[in-house]
Scaffold this active site. Structure first.
Site, mmCIF file in Angstrom:
data_model
loop_
_atom_site.group_PDB
_atom_site.id
_atom_site.type_symbol
_atom_site.label_atom_id
_atom_site.label_comp_id
_atom_site.label_asym_id
_atom_site.label_seq_id
_atom_site.Cartn_x
_atom_site.Cartn_y
_atom_site.Cartn_z
ATOM 1 N N SER A 38 0.863 -1.190 0.000
ATOM 2 C CA SER A 38 0.000 0.000 0.000
ATOM 3 C C SER A 38 0.891 1.228 0.000
ATOM 4 C CB SER A 38 -0.881 -0.014 1.264
ATOM 5 O OG SER A 38 -1.533 1.224 1.444
ATOM 6 N N TYR A 74 -1.471 -0.324 10.865
ATOM 7 C CA TYR A 74 -1.525 -0.540 9.419
ATOM 8 C C TYR A 74 -0.240 -0.073 8.752
ATOM 9 C CZ TYR A 74 -3.655 -1.009 4.806
ATOM 10 O OH TYR A 74 -3.946 -1.404 3.525
#
Length: 239
Positions: free
Chosen positions: A142, A155
């Site tokens: 990501s 995250y």
């Protein structure tokens, strides 16, 4: 070029994983999609088979990326059914977003175990099969793996980890003719973190866009390796 190749996609029943599976099957690639739910994986494999246009077959497997033996069993099942494994996509992921004050120990552990350790287990379980095929391992990281943000400690940590981990694996495995890349998308229109995609998500990257990118990587001349690919929406909404 890709006809009758075989791909294993973790978390392949929805979102990016499903988009990749569909695009690969359109190229004649047989796919195995995994989910922690056996019923769900078989349901979506049936859906993929119903829309298959290039003779490719999909199978659904129950597998948990946080369980190494489960990943080993998935690889064995793929090789048993198709005779080979050419492409492995480490896609399964979760997101828990909260300040460091509020995020729970369980949310932290779930994020790291799924996103980072899951990527490790996925490639660890498939190295021998990929050596045999001189295949391709792709992790879905990501932009959160290079850009940190508030409420993203777990995250960010997991995706920074996936990015660095995959680049190190690339250096470890290229001597065997195995290609390794990580794809780092920005905003993608998926069901991730409880989102329900609708018309307001049209500006975002679509799951099939990531699928097309995977196809492009697999078709690239073997001498060339895009090892880390950042992908962003072309025109995000104005703030």
């Amino acid at each position: 070029m890709l006809q009758n190749k075989v791909a294993l996609i973790t978390g392949g029943t929805k979102g990016i994983g499903y988009g990749i599976a569909k695009c690969l099957m359109d190229q004649g690639v047989h796919v195995a999609i995994t989910s922690r739910s056996s019923a769900r994986s078989h349901e979506i494999a049936g859906k993929l088979n119903a829309s298959s246009k290039a003779g490719a077959k999909a199978i659904g497997l129950k597998a948990d990326v946080t369980d190494f033996k489960s990943q080993q069993d998935a690889v064995k099942d793929v090789v048993s059914q198709f005779g080979q494994l050419d492409v492995v996509i480490a896609n399964a992921g979760v997101g828990h977003f909260a300040s460091i004050e509020d995020i729970t120990l369980q949310q932290w552990q779930d994020t790291i175990d799924t996103n980072l350790t899951g990527a490790f287990y996925t490639i660890k379980a498939s190295v021998d099969a990929l050596k045999n095929s001189q295949g391709y391992y792709i992790s879905i990281s990501s932009l959160a793996g290079t850009n940190f943000f508030a409420n993203g400690s777990a995250y960010n940590a997991s995706k920074f980890g996936v990015t660095g981990f995959t680049q190190a694996v690339m250096l470890d495995l290229r001597k065997y003719g195995i290609k390794v890349s990580t794809i780092m998308p920005g905003s993608v229109s998926t069901h991730f973190n409880g989102n329900e995609p609708d018309a307001s998500d049209a500006w975002k990257i679509q799951s099939e866009d990531i699928g097309e990118l995977v196809v492009d990587l697999l078709k690239m001349n073997p001498r060339t390796l895009p090892s880390k690919i950042e992908v962003r929406p072309t025109t995000p909404p104005s703030k």
